[in-house]
Write a protein that holds these residues in place. Structure first.
Motif, PDB file in Angstrom:
ATOM      1  N   ARG A  28       0.867  -1.183   0.000  1.00  0.00           N
ATOM      2  CA  ARG A  28       0.000   0.000   0.000  1.00  0.00           C
ATOM      3  C   ARG A  28       0.898   1.226   0.000  1.00  0.00           C
ATOM      4  N   PHE A  29       0.557   2.173  -0.867  1.00  0.00           N
ATOM      5  CA  PHE A  29       1.217   3.479  -0.881  1.00  0.00           C
ATOM      6  C   PHE A  29       0.209   4.513  -0.397  1.00  0.00           C
ATOM      7  N   GLN A  30       0.656   5.446   0.417  1.00  0.00           N
ATOM      8  CA  GLN A  30      -0.208   6.551   0.830  1.00  0.00           C
ATOM      9  C   GLN A  30       0.594   7.839   0.815  1.00  0.00           C
ATOM     10  N   ALA A  31       0.107   8.798   0.029  1.00  0.00           N
ATOM     11  CA  ALA A  31       0.728  10.123   0.007  1.00  0.00           C
ATOM     12  C   ALA A  31       0.409  10.806   1.335  1.00  0.00           C
ATOM     13  N   THR A  32       1.400  11.366   1.949  1.00  0.00           N
ATOM     14  CA  THR A  32       1.220  12.013   3.238  1.00  0.00           C
ATOM     15  C   THR A  32       0.271  13.207   3.108  1.00  0.00           C
ATOM     16  N   VAL A  33      -0.651  13.322   4.069  1.00  0.00           N
ATOM     17  CA  VAL A  33      -1.558  14.470   4.108  1.00  0.00           C
ATOM     18  C   VAL A  33      -0.712  15.732   4.251  1.00  0.00           C
ATOM     19  N   GLY A  34      -0.990  16.712   3.438  1.00  0.00           N
ATOM     20  CA  GLY A  34      -0.236  17.961   3.472  1.00  0.00           C
ATOM     21  C   GLY A  34       0.835  18.064   2.396  1.00  0.00           C
ATOM     22  N   ASN A  35       1.024  16.990   1.609  1.00  0.00           N
ATOM     23  CA  ASN A  35       1.971  17.081   0.492  1.00  0.00           C
ATOM     24  C   ASN A  35       1.564  18.218  -0.434  1.00  0.00           C
ATOM     25  N   ALA A  36       2.542  18.949  -0.943  1.00  0.00           N
ATOM     26  CA  ALA A  36       2.268  20.067  -1.837  1.00  0.00           C
ATOM     27  C   ALA A  36       2.055  19.620  -3.282  1.00  0.00           C
ATOM     28  N   ALA A  37       2.674  18.510  -3.671  1.00  0.00           N
ATOM     29  CA  ALA A  37       2.618  18.043  -5.063  1.00  0.00           C
ATOM     30  C   ALA A  37       2.045  16.628  -5.128  1.00  0.00           C
ATOM     31  N   THR A  38       1.682  16.214  -6.325  1.00  0.00           N
ATOM     32  CA  THR A  38       1.179  14.871  -6.564  1.00  0.00           C
ATOM     33  C   THR A  38       2.334  13.878  -6.603  1.00  0.00           C
ATOM     34  N   VAL A  39       2.217  12.792  -5.841  1.00  0.00           N
ATOM     35  CA  VAL A  39       3.168  11.688  -5.893  1.00  0.00           C
ATOM     36  C   VAL A  39       2.821  10.852  -7.124  1.00  0.00           C
ATOM     37  N   ARG A  40       3.806  10.279  -7.777  1.00  0.00           N
ATOM     38  CA  ARG A  40       3.577   9.405  -8.933  1.00  0.00           C
ATOM     39  C   ARG A  40       4.228   8.056  -8.681  1.00  0.00           C
ATOM     40  N   ILE A  41       3.517   6.980  -9.048  1.00  0.00           N
ATOM     41  CA  ILE A  41       3.985   5.611  -8.879  1.00  0.00           C
ATOM     42  C   ILE A  41       4.023   4.947 -10.253  1.00  0.00           C
ATOM     43  N   GLY A  42       5.081   4.188 -10.558  1.00  0.00           N
ATOM     44  CA  GLY A  42       5.132   3.502 -11.841  1.00  0.00           C
ATOM     45  C   GLY A  42       6.431   2.727 -12.016  1.00  0.00           C
ATOM     46  N   ASP A  43       6.880   2.682 -13.262  1.00  0.00           N
ATOM     47  CA  ASP A  43       8.119   1.966 -13.584  1.00  0.00           C
ATOM     48  C   ASP A  43       9.268   2.968 -13.682  1.00  0.00           C
ATOM     49  N   SER A  44      10.344   2.578 -14.302  1.00  0.00           N
ATOM     50  CA  SER A  44      11.529   3.439 -14.367  1.00  0.00           C
ATOM     51  C   SER A  44      11.308   4.712 -15.189  1.00  0.00           C
ATOM     52  N   ALA A  45      10.202   4.795 -15.919  1.00  0.00           N
ATOM     53  CA  ALA A  45       9.891   6.000 -16.696  1.00  0.00           C
ATOM     54  C   ALA A  45       9.054   7.007 -15.900  1.00  0.00           C
ATOM     55  N   THR A  46       8.819   6.749 -14.623  1.00  0.00           N
ATOM     56  CA  THR A  46       8.008   7.626 -13.786  1.00  0.00           C
ATOM     57  C   THR A  46       8.672   8.998 -13.633  1.00  0.00           C
ATOM     58  N   THR A  47       7.863  10.051 -13.749  1.00  0.00           N
ATOM     59  CA  THR A  47       8.332  11.429 -13.582  1.00  0.00           C
ATOM     60  C   THR A  47       7.266  12.205 -12.804  1.00  0.00           C
ATOM     61  N   SER A  48       7.443  13.499 -12.705  1.00  0.00           N
ATOM     62  CA  SER A  48       6.448  14.340 -12.031  1.00  0.00           C
ATOM     63  C   SER A  48       5.124  14.396 -12.784  1.00  0.00           C
TER      64      SER A  48
END
Length: 94
Positions: A28-48
């Motif tokens: 399970r992944f959970q972005a911390t409450v209060g993060n300013a930006a969107t977290v991205r999950i994926g393979d080695s091509a993952t970016t912002s």
């Protein structure tokens, strides 16, 4: 059931969730409450801008592997976390 947790602190670059091979049946992944930006999950091509998006407080639960010999390898899953933001990870290794 043995569950482990870790926190990924972002530096604005994509990284493997684990620097070493960790085999898990579920996670399970959970972005911390209060993060300013969107977290991205994926393979080695993952970016912002590429990857599964997790906004502040959002979670992604990955279904358990049902095959006896099947596992996810956390070193093959990448996360983009902006500088100053964080991502919580829970996983099962038993």
């Amino acid at each position: 059931m043995i569950t482990h947790t870790l926190t990924i602190t972002g530096d604005g670059n994509p990284h493997p969730v684990s620097a070493t091979r960790i085999l898990t049946k579920w996670f399970r992944f959970q972005a911390t409450v209060g993060n300013a930006a969107t977290v991205r999950i994926g393979d080695s091509a993952t970016t912002s801008s590429v990857g599964w998006p997790l906004n502040s407080g959002a979670a992604l639960n990955v279904e358990p592997v049902t095959e006896l010999s099947g596992f996810y390898d956390l070193s093959q899953i990448y996360a983009y976390v902006a500088s100053g933001d964080s991502l919580l990870v829970a996983y099962f290794t038993g």
